[in-house]
Design a protein around this motif. Sequence first.
Motif, PDB file in Angstrom:
ATOM      1  N   HIS A 115      60.865   9.940  50.493  1.00 48.06           N
ATOM      2  CA  HIS A 115      59.476  10.258  50.837  1.00 48.06           C
ATOM      3  C   HIS A 115      59.391  11.042  52.133  1.00 48.06           C
ATOM      4  O   HIS A 115      58.409  11.737  52.388  1.00 48.06           O
ATOM      5  CB  HIS A 115      58.654   8.977  50.929  1.00 48.06           C
ATOM      6  CG  HIS A 115      58.591   8.223  49.639  1.00 48.06           C
ATOM      7  ND1 HIS A 115      57.935   8.694  48.530  1.00 48.06           N
ATOM      8  CD2 HIS A 115      59.138   7.035  49.265  1.00 48.06           C
ATOM      9  CE1 HIS A 115      58.063   7.838  47.527  1.00 48.06           C
ATOM     10  NE2 HIS A 115      58.789   6.824  47.949  1.00 48.06           N
ATOM     11  N   ALA A 156      55.626   7.777  41.599  1.00 47.75           N
ATOM     12  CA  ALA A 156      55.613   9.184  42.004  1.00 47.75           C
ATOM     13  C   ALA A 156      54.572   9.967  41.213  1.00 47.75           C
ATOM     14  O   ALA A 156      54.336   9.693  40.027  1.00 47.75           O
ATOM     15  CB  ALA A 156      56.994   9.801  41.800  1.00 47.75           C
ATOM     16  N   HIS A 160      56.357  15.120  42.493  1.00 48.12           N
ATOM     17  CA  HIS A 160      57.481  14.376  43.082  1.00 48.12           C
ATOM     18  C   HIS A 160      58.380  13.801  42.001  1.00 48.12           C
ATOM     19  O   HIS A 160      59.596  13.681  42.193  1.00 48.12           O
ATOM     20  CB  HIS A 160      56.945  13.247  43.965  1.00 48.12           C
ATOM     21  CG  HIS A 160      57.986  12.668  44.882  1.00 48.12           C
ATOM     22  ND1 HIS A 160      58.089  11.323  45.135  1.00 48.12           N
ATOM     23  CD2 HIS A 160      58.985  13.269  45.580  1.00 48.12           C
ATOM     24  CE1 HIS A 160      59.101  11.109  45.957  1.00 48.12           C
ATOM     25  NE2 HIS A 160      59.665  12.272  46.250  1.00 48.12           N
ATOM     26  N   TRP A 163      60.760  16.385  41.060  1.00 50.16           N
ATOM     27  CA  TRP A 163      61.705  16.513  42.169  1.00 50.16           C
ATOM     28  C   TRP A 163      62.774  15.427  42.081  1.00 50.16           C
ATOM     29  O   TRP A 163      63.972  15.696  42.256  1.00 50.16           O
ATOM     30  CB  TRP A 163      60.915  16.409  43.478  1.00 50.16           C
ATOM     31  CG  TRP A 163      61.662  16.686  44.736  1.00 50.16           C
ATOM     32  CD1 TRP A 163      61.779  17.878  45.392  1.00 50.16           C
ATOM     33  CD2 TRP A 163      62.374  15.722  45.544  1.00 50.16           C
ATOM     34  NE1 TRP A 163      62.523  17.731  46.538  1.00 50.16           N
ATOM     35  CE2 TRP A 163      62.904  16.405  46.652  1.00 50.16           C
ATOM     36  CE3 TRP A 163      62.628  14.370  45.419  1.00 50.16           C
ATOM     37  CZ2 TRP A 163      63.660  15.781  47.642  1.00 50.16           C
ATOM     38  CZ3 TRP A 163      63.383  13.737  46.397  1.00 50.16           C
ATOM     39  CH2 TRP A 163      63.888  14.437  47.491  1.00 50.16           C
TER      40      TRP A 163
END
Length: 602
Positions: A115, A156, A160, A163
């Motif tokens: 994060h 998420a 994200h 990712w």
Amino acid sequence: MRAIAGYNRLAAEIAATHATLPTTTWDAPAEMLDAACGLFTAERGGREDGADAVLAGIARILAHGPYPAVRLHATGCELLPPDIRPERPLGPPEEDVLLHAIALATSPGTEPWPHGPVDRESLSEAIPALAGAVPCRTTALRAVAVRYLLRRLPSADDRHRRWLLRRIAWLLDPRTDDAGTLLCRLTGPDDPLVARLGSQDREASPPDSSEPFPPAGWPCWQTEDGMLRLGGRILALREHRRLTFADLGWDGHTAQLAISRDLAAGLRAGDLVAVRGTRGISRTGQPTVFVTRLERREPGAVRAAPDALAATAVLRAVREHLAAAGFAEVITPVLTDGYFGGAARPFATWAAAAGRHQYLRVTTELALLDVIASGTSRCYEIGPSFRNEGLRGQPAKEFLMLEAYAVDFDLGGMTEYAVSLARKVTVHQGSLRRMSFDEAFREVSGVDLSDVPAIRALSDEHIPVTAARTDDPDILARRLWRSSLRHRLQGLAAIDGIPGPASPLIAGTGRAAQRVWLYVDGLEVAEVSRNERNTGLLAEAFQSQFADDPHPVHRDYRKAVDMFAGGVPPCVGIGLSVTRLAQLARRHATRLTVPSPRQESR
């Protein structure tokens, strides 16, 4: 230095914590599959795209287990942010390495990775200290990192999540065995699946021109006088008094250039150039282009010839020879729905649109026989065939193969044709020797196959693993031949009476199988065989071959049997390695001799 000393003290504390309880086994399958549930959520309408690849990668990691479990230092460590502390007291030691490395590289006031960012300097200092004191298997480190990221998928957002999934995909195939490199690339700002450009020896510069290079002068540069214009790459440079000599190469041609010092200033091997000049002869009698104008120059580097070029000349000669004999070239599918490769491990993929597994072919035999059955007398295909297994240090094997079939040849005639093809390509002029396998074995080993104790002794010396599994002299002899003996066979030889199993599509079995191996100077370049046409024997042979299938793949031989039942004429075929023919051709090739600088200065 204070930070490094602190990392070393922490690493010693972690190692001491691990030693407080006896080592057990980490329940990796249960924990990783539980974490993988985040790939399948009702909110996302089922499974994540690519979830099957992630699960397959997890299975490959688990296959390297079992992994040890110890008492984790991170569980009760106040230095770690609460949201990354383990939820259970026991786990693999690599989990402590991962979690403490992340914590040590987290800047004050920021969230821990993924994060928040990591401090690259702190991470690079912490990893050697941690991995030096704590046993750290890279595969286990990958496993705990995958689990760590999978557990963060449910919370998420879409961006994200993508990712995270890309980093999970990289962890499942990181192509590095170093723990430090693994963690630095994993936590870095760049996508680890995309290799970054390294530092360049030369500064990048735009090309001088988009005009094509002039290759027109190459075919006649050694025979026609007057002004020439050539383009290519500088392969080598040699300084000599008032001139610089350069070797210019392109398209398989090489020319010697003589360039004045002024024009040659700044030239380096590897540069792309276009030159104008007049053809002449150097003082040593070498054909030379005396350059009057350097039209273009672009910086570059000398490159080794790629593997793709290795067989170019051979392919031209092979195709000409086959065309002259009336063979029609065909192209058949590389991906197939069923796998015909015997015990060979297949390359398998999932065809998403079809919703089924497909396999990279290991042979074109069935497809070519289908062409023959449709009413073609002679046909062939040149293309890749694949085996998903290591061979002589290579992790996987792709063969460039020629397979050809004819209805108007018998086994002897096709063998003679294969010999003529090998002679044309390799320029091998030796006479053909016909011999049985037993005769060839005796010639290169000095041992008669009837001498079972001698075969056993030879096997114990050269193939101890196979010798421990079987006492069958035929199996031992064939394995000895493949592994240790065949390279000693010199000249051109056609071998029959071969022991051991043959393809179900070949007529006969064992030594009576209708097949011939063709060898050139110790290399097996081809197998010539006559096809079995009895559908009952075909079905029986296929059933026997697949009875103890070593691989869970689809095998469907019904089409092959049906094809023969529908009437395939008697035919013989060649399976020939173009890769090995190219190797032999290079052995016999005449190499161009380029004068040395000392020769030029005379």
